[in-house]
Design a protein around this motif. Structure first.
Motif, mmCIF file in Angstrom:
data_model
loop_
_atom_site.group_PDB
_atom_site.id
_atom_site.type_symbol
_atom_site.label_atom_id
_atom_site.label_comp_id
_atom_site.label_asym_id
_atom_site.label_seq_id
_atom_site.Cartn_x
_atom_site.Cartn_y
_atom_site.Cartn_z
ATOM 1 N N PHE A 103 0.828 -1.158 0.038
ATOM 2 C CA PHE A 103 0.094 -0.337 -0.708
ATOM 3 C C PHE A 103 0.921 1.445 0.179
ATOM 4 O O PHE A 103 1.931 1.247 0.594
ATOM 5 N N PHE B 227 4.249 0.515 1.677
ATOM 6 C CA PHE B 227 4.133 -0.490 2.497
ATOM 7 C C PHE B 227 3.757 -1.760 2.629
ATOM 8 O O PHE B 227 2.972 -1.542 1.380
ATOM 9 N N ALA C 136 2.227 -5.134 2.742
ATOM 10 C CA ALA C 136 1.452 -5.264 3.865
ATOM 11 C C ALA C 136 1.550 -7.001 3.854
ATOM 12 O O ALA C 136 1.461 -7.841 4.418
ATOM 13 N N PRO D 213 -2.132 -11.201 14.908
ATOM 14 C CA PRO D 213 -2.326 -10.259 16.068
ATOM 15 C C PRO D 213 -3.245 -9.198 14.248
ATOM 16 O O PRO D 213 -2.707 -9.208 12.952
ATOM 17 N N SER D 214 -3.750 -8.498 14.847
ATOM 18 C CA SER D 214 -4.073 -7.238 14.211
ATOM 19 C C SER D 214 -2.922 -6.855 13.555
ATOM 20 O O SER D 214 -1.939 -6.418 13.786
ATOM 21 N N GLY D 215 -3.216 -6.479 12.057
ATOM 22 C CA GLY D 215 -1.926 -5.342 11.321
ATOM 23 C C GLY D 215 -1.491 -6.768 10.530
ATOM 24 O O GLY D 215 -0.215 -6.627 10.018
ATOM 25 N N SER D 216 -1.572 -8.399 10.505
ATOM 26 C CA SER D 216 -0.621 -9.177 9.943
ATOM 27 C C SER D 216 -0.975 -8.886 9.108
ATOM 28 O O SER D 216 -0.215 -9.549 8.396
ATOM 29 N N GLY D 217 -2.126 -8.885 8.245
ATOM 30 C CA GLY D 217 -2.196 -8.961 6.797
ATOM 31 C C GLY D 217 -3.279 -10.150 6.124
ATOM 32 O O GLY D 217 -3.598 -10.470 5.145
ATOM 33 N N LYS D 218 -4.058 -10.554 7.190
ATOM 34 C CA LYS D 218 -5.400 -11.446 7.096
ATOM 35 C C LYS D 218 -6.411 -10.770 6.476
ATOM 36 O O LYS D 218 -6.579 -11.642 5.056
ATOM 37 N N THR D 219 -6.413 -9.400 6.978
ATOM 38 C CA THR D 219 -7.266 -9.213 5.602
ATOM 39 C C THR D 219 -7.255 -8.930 4.227
ATOM 40 O O THR D 219 -8.051 -8.706 3.094
ATOM 41 N N THR D 220 -6.114 -8.361 4.492
ATOM 42 C CA THR D 220 -5.234 -7.906 2.967
ATOM 43 C C THR D 220 -5.214 -9.571 1.696
ATOM 44 O O THR D 220 -5.640 -8.996 0.511
HETATM 45 P P1 ADP Z 1 -4.753 -7.616 10.086
HETATM 46 O O1 ADP Z 1 -6.492 -8.106 8.926
HETATM 47 O O2 ADP Z 1 -4.561 -8.676 9.916
HETATM 48 O O3 ADP Z 1 -5.383 -6.747 10.933
HETATM 49 P P2 ADP Z 1 -4.725 -6.112 7.637
HETATM 50 O O4 ADP Z 1 -4.407 -6.808 5.984
HETATM 51 O O5 ADP Z 1 -6.106 -5.303 7.390
HETATM 52 O O6 ADP Z 1 -4.393 -7.164 8.849
HETATM 53 O O7 ADP Z 1 -3.009 -4.943 7.672
HETATM 54 C C1 ADP Z 1 -2.057 -5.099 6.852
HETATM 55 C C2 ADP Z 1 -0.959 -4.082 7.203
HETATM 56 O O8 ADP Z 1 -1.590 -3.462 5.875
HETATM 57 C C3 ADP Z 1 -1.514 -3.224 8.297
HETATM 58 O O9 ADP Z 1 -0.772 -2.466 8.806
HETATM 59 C C4 ADP Z 1 -2.314 -1.868 8.312
HETATM 60 O O10 ADP Z 1 -2.656 -0.624 7.901
HETATM 61 C C5 ADP Z 1 -2.025 -2.224 6.587
HETATM 62 N N1 ADP Z 1 -3.341 -1.440 5.100
HETATM 63 C C6 ADP Z 1 -4.178 -2.701 5.238
HETATM 64 N N2 ADP Z 1 -4.926 -1.945 4.196
HETATM 65 C C7 ADP Z 1 -4.774 -0.762 4.034
HETATM 66 C C8 ADP Z 1 -4.825 0.553 2.402
HETATM 67 N N3 ADP Z 1 -6.144 0.248 2.376
HETATM 68 N N4 ADP Z 1 -4.099 1.176 2.912
HETATM 69 C C9 ADP Z 1 -3.035 1.412 3.705
HETATM 70 N N5 ADP Z 1 -2.082 0.212 4.000
HETATM 71 C C10 ADP Z 1 -3.134 -0.660 4.344
#
Ligand code: ADP
Ligand code: MG
Length: 370
Positions: free
Chosen positions: A12, A15, A17, A36-43
């Motif tokens: 992103f 950065f 992810a 943990p939160s921020g590990s990239g699961k949702t991405t």
């Molecule tokens: P999780 O679901 O494990 O909590 P995410 O996949 O949401 O983690 O996020 C992984 C990393 O990517 C985090 O550091 C988050 O801040 C960053 N991130 C996620 N989506 C975006 C975006 N649209 N723009 C910038 N950074 C993002």
């Protein structure tokens, strides 16, 4: 539907992810992404859905490169943490939504959509609620409706992003069992995101442990718990304590004491000894044991938990003992792990600037012993 994630990187801006993530998801499997939160699961989930595009690497649905397909063509069902039901639509209309917005050629008749909504309400065990509005349902019921809506389009793949995250612990436990039964009935390929290890270990066929945009380990509950592939996995899953040790001539040393645990297979040098509270026994003081000062004693369910400060560094170690044993705070006790693992300490590997690279270059050596 098999899903193959091959060397995927996602940035992103600048950065990263996700770094070089590869994973094969089997057809019909229920797999959990845990981290943990921020590990990239949702991405990772959004990349599979087609809501984001990879910076590098590919995702295959079966043998086909999914990047060539639109979101609609991927035919995935998606459920998010916060029930995104349409407030002003009835439950039946919410469930039928994905069918009603189809182009005429593939859209079922109104009657057929109604029939399908009722059938799905039966499947998610909410029969007869067709006419209600979302606000007339509990949180758990709304998540089940969200799942019914995701299933209505007959998806090949079901993607669930912390679907029970906003619910009470008891409701979550019930829904977890229910989801597992539903999965066994429908046989969808399902990817379930959670940061709750109990949920992941109980629900999934395989768990993918993620940290900082990387996959740390993939395995069944037993693999992950009994044979953690990295210090991160050891400390993230279950309870643990760790001590800094040095491996020298096949022996483990904690400060100036030799510890009687086998270390001949371990990389020499600074390392970390990981143990779980219930894998540590109290011992008579003597050569080869560890010792510490009792800092806290508390009742812990059927047993008792002792917290020790070990060595000069007052490193915290927790031990699970039978309730009959209750040493006093301030007393000195000796202990010995029954099972443990030793990992080379990445931070102390010389000539490597970055800890992740060091970890990759020094394989963790581990021993489970008796
Ligand atoms: P999780 O679901 O494990 O909590 P995410 O996949 O949401 O983690 O996020 C992984 C990393 O990517 C985090 O550091 C988050 O801040 C960053 N991130 C996620 N989506 C975006 C975006 N649209 N723009 C910038 N950074 C993002
Ligand atoms: Mg997330």
């Amino acid at each position: 539907m098999e899903i193959r994630i091959a060397n995927v990187r996602k940035e992103f801006g600048r950065f990263p992810a996700l770094h070089d993530v590869s994973l094969d998801i089997r057809s019909g499997e229920l797999i959990a992404l845990l981290g943990p939160s921020g590990s990239g699961k949702t991405t990772l989930l959004r990349l599979i859905a087609g809501l984001e595009h990879t910076t590098d690497g590919r995702i295959y649905f079966g043998t086909e490169d999914a990047s060539a397909r639109t979101i609609q063509e991927r035919n995935v069902g998606f459920v998010f943490q916060h029930y995104a039901l349409f407030k002003h639509l009835t439950i039946a209309d919410n469930i039928g939504f994905g069918l009603r917005v189809r182009p005429r050629a593939t859209r079922p008749s109104r009657k057929e959509i109604r029939r399908r909504a009722s059938e799905l309400l039966d499947l998610v065990q909410l029969p007869g609620l067709e006419k209600r509005l979302p606000r007339q349902l509990s949180g758990g019921q709304r998540q089940r409706v969200a799942l019914a809506r995701a299933l209505a389009i007959e998806p090949k793949v079901l993607l669930l992003d912390e679907p029970f995250g906003a619910l009470d612990a008891q409701v979550r436990r019930d829904l977890r069992r229910w989801l597992r039964e539903l999965h066994d009935k429908t046989g969808h390929t399902t990817v379930f995101v959670t940061h709750d290890q109990e949920e992941a270990l109980e629900l999934a066929d395989r768990v993918v442990v993620m940290s900082q945009g990387r996959i740390e380990q993939v395995g069944g509950a037993d693999d992950i718990y009994d044979a953690p592939a990295s210090p991160f996995v050891f400390s993230f899953i279950g309870e643990s304590s760790s001590l800094p040790i040095v491996v020298r001539n096949g022996e483990a040393w904690f400060e100036d004491r030799r510890v009687a645990i086998a270390a001949h297979d371990c990389e020499p040098g600074p390392s970390r000894l990981f143990m779980r509270p219930h894998d540590i026994d109290l011992a008579d003081a003597g050569e080869g044991t560890l010792s510490g000062t009792v800092a806290m004693v508390r009742r812990n369910g059927g047993g008792r938990r002792i917290e020790l400060a070990a060595g000069q560094g007052a490193h915290r170690v927790e031990i699970e003992v039978p309730a009959e044993i209750a040493p006093s705070v301030g007393s000195q006790v000796s202990f010995r792990p029954r099972r443990w693992r030793i990992y080379a300490d990445p931070a102390s590997v010389k000539g490597t600037a970055n800890a992740a690279a060091a970890k990759a270059s020094v394989p963790a050596r581990a021993i489970a012993a008796e």
